[in-house]
Design a protein around this motif. Structure first.
Motif, short mmCIF file in Angstrom:
data_model
loop_
_atom_site.label_atom_id
_atom_site.label_comp_id
_atom_site.label_asym_id
_atom_site.label_seq_id
_atom_site.Cartn_x
_atom_site.Cartn_y
_atom_site.Cartn_z
N TYR A 295 72.26 20.39 -11.01
CA TYR A 295 73.09 19.74 -9.87
C TYR A 295 74.86 19.44 -10.56
N ASN A 298 76.65 12.10 -11.08
CA ASN A 298 77.61 11.41 -10.48
C ASN A 298 78.32 10.86 -11.43
N GLN A 329 72.06 6.82 -16.46
CA GLN A 329 71.52 7.60 -14.91
C GLN A 329 70.19 7.91 -15.65
N TYR A 331 66.66 10.41 -14.36
CA TYR A 331 66.22 11.43 -13.48
C TYR A 331 64.70 11.69 -13.69
N SER A 337 67.07 16.12 -7.41
CA SER A 337 68.13 16.95 -7.04
C SER A 337 68.53 15.17 -6.17
N ALA A 338 67.60 14.53 -6.30
CA ALA A 338 67.79 13.22 -5.74
C ALA A 338 68.21 12.43 -6.82
N GLN A 339 68.68 10.64 -5.83
CA GLN A 339 69.78 10.00 -6.29
C GLN A 339 69.16 9.47 -7.91
N ASN A 341 68.98 6.70 -11.17
CA ASN A 341 68.73 5.22 -10.77
C ASN A 341 69.34 4.95 -12.12
#
Length: 382
Positions: A295, A298, A329, A331, A337-339, A341
């Protein structure tokens, strides 16, 4: 409750202890010293301080460590690397003061910056005897901290105390087994379920599962042909992150290197971050070495990838790019694949120098170094 602990200098490396008997301990390496902190829900208390004399670049805990909170006969033992390419074994016990044993310097050791280190995995005595280091000099070195007795110092006629009794023999210098690689190495990790393999990553997006014990094939045919044991390459599996490897092969500038780690509860699951991408591999589904999941994250300039020990489906990534400040970040592998935290520790131009999950029970907690401050915080609420 979030906690902060201020170091006397910039913090360059941290490493929580993941031993069952010392999950509250965190080693903090600065410009000249290594402090050992005992972390509770209410405080960070310094219980040992080692003056090494130069900047710390990597830290590894020995499985022989026992926290003062677990036993009156406690013991602290860890190894650290410094920017002058040297290594130091640090120890302190309930009956002895801080001791620093230097090794691995000069011609016998690395000739480039030591980027990471770890003791071997497993549950045997080897997990406190062998420590592995990786460096910009493209070498993986496995150090035997307790070499065989025949290489130890032998007392001579002049080796005696003033009262005539023999003086204690000095500790033997550790010996190293060297495994060369093609490119500078950036990270190494071991797994509690095996003492044979290391997980090694390089700066070009390759990840190697390396069996450091299988360097010689004992074969009569090989003996007859080569006059001795035949060396074989100890890499069992090579994994790749295609985007990072393609970029490096096309000479695209890659200012940040990669970091990989083993999931603590599964020897098959591996995660890593390379630039602005992270990848997950499953060794039971090799797919030619390509990741099971890959992936685009961000964060630009991904620097550290860490798995949570207490909630193993969680992992976190940090960046050394100060554009967004000091951010970690978090996960969940089930929803990779989600945004994520995002946890913001400080505004820009600060950045996270190093971080890792603690092995304390309860809600997962992270220790992170930003500037001169160590931040200890939970990633959720009870």
């Amino acid at each position: 409750m979030d906690q902060h602990w201020d170091h006397s200098s910039e913090i360059h490396a941290i490493r929580p202890c993941h031993s069952d008997d010392a999950g509250d301990l965190v080693a903090v390496g600065g410009l000249h010293t290594v402090e050992i902190l005992s972390v509770t829900s209410t405080e960070c208390k310094c219980i040992a301080s080692f003056h090494v004399g130069t900047r710390i670049t990597a830290i590894a805990w020995s499985s022989a460590t026992v926290s003062p909170r677990r036993s009156d006969n406690w013991r602290i033992q860890l190894a650290v690397a410094t920017e002058d390419y040297a290594l130091h074994l640090l120890s302190k016990t309930s009956t002895q003061v801080e001791n620093i044993f230097p090794f691995g310097g000069g011609l016998s050791g690395h000739h480039g910056l030591i980027n990471d280190m770890t003791f071997v995995g497993g549950w045997s005595d080897d997990s406190s005897r062998y420590v592995a280091t990786v460096s910009d000099d493209k070498m993986l070195m496995v150090w035997d901290l307790s070499p065989p007795s025949e290489v130890r110092h032998t007392l001579g006629d002049d080796d005696s105390m003033s009262d005539g009794s023999p003086s204690p023999a000095p500790r033997a210098q550790p010996t190293a087994y060297v495994i060369p690689f093609a490119h500078p190495l950036t990270s190494i990790s071991s797994h509690p379920q095996t003492s044979k393999e290391f997980l090694v990553s390089d700066c070009r997006g390759s990840v190697y599962l390396t069996d450091w014990r299988s360097d010689v094939i004992d074969s009569d045919d090989m003996d007859q042909e080569l006059g001795g044991g035949a060396l074989r390459h100890p890499n069992l599996v090579e994994l790749v992150e295609p985007f990072s490897m393609a970029g490096s092969c096309m000479n695209f500038p890659v200012p940040w290197s990669g970091s990989t780690a083993w999931r603590a509860d599964s020897v098959d699951i591996i995660g890593g971050v390379f630039g602005n991408r992270f990848a997950i591999w499953d060794l039971s589904k090799l797919r030619g070495g390509k990741p099971l999941h890959s992936y685009a994250g961000n964060l630009e300039g991904g620097h550290r990838f860490r798995w949570c020990r207490t909630y193993p489906e969680h992992f976190a990534i940090s960046s050394q790019n100060p554009a967004r400040g000091a951010v970690i970040q978090v996960y969940n592998l089930n929803f990779a694949s989600a945004q994520p935290n995002p946890l913001v520790l400080s505004p820009r131009p600060q950045f996270v120098r190093d971080f890792d999950f603690l092995s304390l029970p309860g809600i997962p907690r992270i220790a992170a170094a930003v500037g001169k401050t160590l931040h200890v915080f939970a990633i959720g609420e009870e």
